[in-house]
Write a protein that holds these residues in place. Structure first.
Motif, mmCIF file in Angstrom:
data_model
loop_
_atom_site.group_PDB
_atom_site.id
_atom_site.type_symbol
_atom_site.label_atom_id
_atom_site.label_comp_id
_atom_site.label_asym_id
_atom_site.label_seq_id
_atom_site.Cartn_x
_atom_site.Cartn_y
_atom_site.Cartn_z
ATOM 1 N N ALA A 1 2.109 19.515 3.643
ATOM 2 C CA ALA A 1 1.303 19.728 2.654
ATOM 3 C C ALA A 1 0.213 18.733 2.714
ATOM 4 N N VAL A 2 0.612 17.586 2.920
ATOM 5 C CA VAL A 2 0.007 16.336 2.861
ATOM 6 C C VAL A 2 -0.795 15.937 4.144
ATOM 7 N N ASP A 3 -0.590 16.446 5.302
ATOM 8 C CA ASP A 3 -0.813 15.831 6.569
ATOM 9 C C ASP A 3 -2.241 15.681 6.660
ATOM 10 N N SER A 4 -3.104 16.606 6.394
ATOM 11 C CA SER A 4 -4.606 16.080 6.556
ATOM 12 C C SER A 4 -4.953 15.128 5.504
ATOM 13 N N ASP A 5 -4.466 14.736 4.556
ATOM 14 C CA ASP A 5 -4.929 14.078 3.460
ATOM 15 C C ASP A 5 -4.230 12.521 3.831
ATOM 16 N N ALA B 1 -7.808 6.881 7.624
ATOM 17 C CA ALA B 1 -9.049 6.385 8.301
ATOM 18 C C ALA B 1 -10.057 5.861 7.378
ATOM 19 N N GLU B 2 -9.677 5.965 5.974
ATOM 20 C CA GLU B 2 -10.655 5.479 4.902
ATOM 21 C C GLU B 2 -10.569 3.970 4.388
ATOM 22 N N GLY B 3 -11.758 3.217 4.737
ATOM 23 C CA GLY B 3 -11.881 2.099 4.804
ATOM 24 C C GLY B 3 -12.263 1.417 3.327
ATOM 25 N N ASP B 4 -12.682 2.498 2.481
ATOM 26 C CA ASP B 4 -13.022 2.034 1.064
ATOM 27 C C ASP B 4 -11.800 2.116 0.137
ATOM 28 N N PRO B 5 -11.316 1.030 -0.537
ATOM 29 C CA PRO B 5 -10.117 1.198 -1.072
ATOM 30 C C PRO B 5 -10.056 2.161 -2.312
ATOM 31 N N ALA B 6 -11.189 2.252 -3.015
ATOM 32 C CA ALA B 6 -11.347 3.037 -4.035
ATOM 33 C C ALA B 6 -11.200 4.788 -3.489
ATOM 34 N N LYS B 7 -11.851 4.945 -2.628
ATOM 35 C CA LYS B 7 -11.720 6.189 -1.895
ATOM 36 C C LYS B 7 -10.214 6.525 -1.438
ATOM 37 N N ARG B 8 -9.762 5.493 -0.633
ATOM 38 C CA ARG B 8 -8.341 5.526 -0.357
ATOM 39 C C ARG B 8 -7.143 5.863 -1.212
ATOM 40 N N ALA B 9 -7.442 5.101 -2.306
ATOM 41 C CA ALA B 9 -6.373 4.966 -3.775
ATOM 42 C C ALA B 9 -6.451 6.729 -4.035
ATOM 43 N N ALA B 10 -7.852 7.194 -4.171
ATOM 44 C CA ALA B 10 -7.686 8.488 -4.674
ATOM 45 C C ALA B 10 -7.187 9.649 -3.889
ATOM 46 N N LEU B 11 -7.030 9.431 -2.306
ATOM 47 C CA LEU B 11 -6.375 10.251 -1.615
ATOM 48 C C LEU B 11 -5.113 10.103 -1.926
ATOM 49 N N VAL B 12 -4.548 8.761 -1.734
ATOM 50 C CA VAL B 12 -3.175 8.282 -1.754
ATOM 51 C C VAL B 12 -2.323 9.011 -2.940
ATOM 52 N N THR B 13 -3.184 8.895 -4.068
ATOM 53 C CA THR B 13 -2.489 9.258 -5.452
ATOM 54 C C THR B 13 -2.362 11.026 -5.246
ATOM 55 N N GLY B 14 -3.312 11.509 -4.580
ATOM 56 C CA GLY B 14 -3.157 12.792 -4.474
ATOM 57 C C GLY B 14 -2.036 13.170 -3.572
ATOM 58 N N ILE B 15 -1.702 12.547 -2.681
ATOM 59 C CA ILE B 15 -0.599 12.656 -1.767
ATOM 60 C C ILE B 15 0.602 12.480 -2.529
ATOM 61 N N GLN B 16 0.806 11.248 -3.047
ATOM 62 C CA GLN B 16 1.937 11.120 -4.124
ATOM 63 C C GLN B 16 2.179 12.108 -5.058
ATOM 64 N N ASP B 17 1.146 12.809 -5.557
ATOM 65 C CA ASP B 17 1.287 13.877 -6.691
ATOM 66 C C ASP B 17 2.091 14.932 -6.028
ATOM 67 N N ASP C 1 0.729 -1.194 0.104
ATOM 68 C CA ASP C 1 0.056 0.133 0.023
ATOM 69 C C ASP C 1 0.774 1.218 0.057
ATOM 70 N N PRO C 2 0.833 1.990 -0.901
ATOM 71 C CA PRO C 2 1.699 3.054 -0.971
ATOM 72 C C PRO C 2 1.577 4.123 0.146
ATOM 73 N N LEU C 3 0.254 4.159 0.738
ATOM 74 C CA LEU C 3 0.421 4.838 2.009
ATOM 75 C C LEU C 3 1.218 4.531 3.035
ATOM 76 N N ASP C 4 1.680 3.500 3.022
ATOM 77 C CA ASP C 4 2.593 2.817 3.978
ATOM 78 C C ASP C 4 3.861 3.780 3.889
ATOM 79 N N VAL C 5 4.232 4.148 2.745
ATOM 80 C CA VAL C 5 5.401 4.940 2.600
ATOM 81 C C VAL C 5 5.335 6.432 2.949
ATOM 82 N N TYR C 6 4.092 6.914 2.329
ATOM 83 C CA TYR C 6 3.712 8.375 2.283
ATOM 84 C C TYR C 6 3.373 8.800 3.690
ATOM 85 N N THR C 7 2.983 7.764 4.689
ATOM 86 C CA THR C 7 2.740 8.277 6.045
ATOM 87 C C THR C 7 3.784 8.802 6.808
#
Length: 541
Positions: free
Chosen positions: A470-474, A480-496, A449-455
């Protein structure tokens, strides 16, 4: 992460590196890309078991205690002995382990139903009390877990039935359950923990677990011996060979010679050894490159000065020839990267992550655009200071390439060599980073899960070295997001955001490098070997 000492290569190679970026005429896409790597998750199955297989670790483990096993040698040994609630397989998929079910009835509750019929090596049955005791150790500040980030949201761990454990969280956390497939979720017998006390995981006590190999002995300074668990619960993963001897040959030259001679049957490398070419040409064995969550990066730590300016970081990143690092520094075993987390991290919503990855700035060199960005930033007031580990060829070679790139760009870089014994302090001590704008590092995530790094970029985080906010709130929303699709949308925004601001500069994806001699086969070459019983399939060809 263990940072190894590597011998320094000759001046000729240094000059080659400098030449890679000295030509200002280079344009995007003209720098030669390395060949696409053939990465594996498995090796051919063994025809039969052996009485003994000998494997080398890059250094002697400090402990076998799962709560402090956050490193290469420790987990390479432990993954064959101590099982976790969930299992991360060689293809990075997470499936049931000691728990047959992991249920999430509320956003802040995880209920684990334990597997019936599992026994510890001493014959005692696995119970909820064992699991609760093992997980609760991570919540005891006196024990000093190295897996604290995954337990930062845990409120309580309780046995809620003979074979049921309930974890209550302070807030929803998408990473916690995934971490139960790593050593963070490893289970040790409660009776053993109570008796061993502070000696858990030491040469005198070892561990008491349920895995396919059991601890036999540990000869300090020499080796550790594991023997096959004849009563192992999972017939599909019962060890083929009777015993596994793990040697502690830390000197690379000695280790390579032992591999070539057949004294040792195999070894994992997370950076290419200086003797890699000898292993590749060896007629007695072969090198396999495995899928991995490890990357090579320049970690930004400047809070002021030129490197605190995103445009300066962007300019250096654009000017850099990552293909040269792949080809020369990593001897053709690495791939240029445009993001910190490549495709092996995409354990869910792969199409979303692929689309976001493709939209990021390319990893190819663009010196002309880099010069424009640096001009916009203005002439730097002082040199950019980059910290590198002493006695490491990989660090020194990459630093020389960075310096040569900066000179072609019109940026002054100063290299500060930090002794290998002190380099680890850069990760934990702000005083050690004083005067250093960035430093080189291998880094790896633990779950797909890319979030594991971006945390790491959460505000106030111990590895958020330059205080990026800049990405703390995201990050909080994504965890906290249990839905994979919604989490992926947030994580790709953090990554960008993180990638375009070059908070940490992605350089190369680093595969697992595994050598096995021709006598054996069946080891797992991908990075889940750190948490999966990679040696159960080892045997004769």
């Amino acid at each position: 992460m263990k940072r190894r000492t590597l011998p320094v290569l000759g001046l000729g190679l240094m000059l080659t590196l400098a030449a890679c970026t000295s030509g200002a005429q280079q344009s995007p896409g003209k720098n030669a890309a390395p060949a696409k790597l053939d990465l594996k998750s498995t090796t051919p199955a063994a025809a039969k078991g052996l009485a003994k297989v000998t494997w080398n670790l890059p250094y002697e483990p400090q402990t076998l205690d799962p709560i402090r096993s956050f490193n290469y040698a420790e987990n390479t040994a432990l993954s064959n002995m101590c099982e976790s609630l969930l299992r991360m397989n060689p293809d990075f998929k997470i499936t049931p382990g000691l728990a047959t079910k992991a249920e999430n009835p509320t956003p802040t509750t995880w209920v684990y139903t334990l597997r019936q019929g599992v026994k510890f090596w001493d014959g005692a049955p696995l119970t909820a009390a064992d699991v609760a005791a093992s997980l609760n150790r991570h919540l005891d500040p006196k024990l000093g877990t190295w897996w604290g980030d995954y337990f930062s949201t845990v409120k309580s761990v309780k046995a809620t039935g003979a074979m049921q454990v309930t974890v209550t969280l302070k807030q929803p956390d998408a990473l916690f359950n995934q971490a139960m497939a790593t050593a963070a979720g490893a289970v040790v017998e409660k009776k053993f923990l109570d008796k061993a006390g502070k000696s858990v995981g030491t040469p005198s006590s070892g561990v008491m677990c349920t895995g396919p190999f059991q601890f036999k002995n540990w000869k300090s300074g020499d080796s550790m011996t594991l023997t096959r668990n004849e009563s192992y619960w999972d017939p599909k993963l019962k060890a083929k060979s009777s015993s596994l001897v793990l040697k502690f040959i830390a000197d690379e030259t000695t280790a390579v010679n032992a591999l070539r001679s057949g004294e040792v049957d195999g070894q994992y490398f997370y950076l290419p050894p200086a003797g890699l070419d000898q292993l590749r040409k060896s007629k007695s064995g072969s090198v396999t490159l495995g899928h991995s969550l490890t990357f090579w990066s320049l970690l930004g730590s400047a809070t002021s000065g030129p490197y605190a300016d995103p445009k300066v970081r962007q300019a250096l990143s654009l000017a850099l020839d990552r293909a040269a690092i792949s080809k020369v520094v990593f001897q053709g075993t690495a791939s240029p990267e445009r993001a910190l987390t490549g495709s092996d991290y995409w354990g869910y919503e792969r199409k979303t992550f692929q689309k976001a990855y493709d939209a990021l700035p390319a990893e190819t060199q663009d010196l002309a655009e880099a010069k424009k960005l640096l001009a916009e930033a203005g002439k730097p007031s002082r040199p950019v200071v980059i910290g590198v580990q002493g006695s490491s060829a990989v660090h020194e070679q990459t630093a020389n390439l960075l310096k040569a790139t900066a000179q072609a760009l019109g940026l002054d870089i100063e290299i500060k060599v930090v002794p290998v014994e002190q380099y680890g302090n850069l990760y934990s001590d702000p005083k050690a980073r004083k005067g250093i704008d960035a430093f080189l590092s291998t880094w790896y995530g633990n779950v797909p899960d890319p979030l594991d790094v971006y945390t790491v970029f959460r505000q106030g985080g111990r590895t958020n070295f330059n205080g990026y906010t800049a990405v703390d709130s995201d990050i909080k929303k994504a965890r906290a997001e249990g839905d994979p699709a919604k989490r992926a949308a947030l994580v790709t925004g953090i990554q960008d955001k993180v990638t375009r601001d070059v908070v940490w500069m992605p350089l190369n994806n680093l595969p697992v490098i595994m050598y096995m001699n021709n006598r054996v086969t069946g080891a797992v070459p991908s990075s889940p070997y750190l948490y999966y019983p990679w040696a159960v399939g080892l045997g004769a060809r």
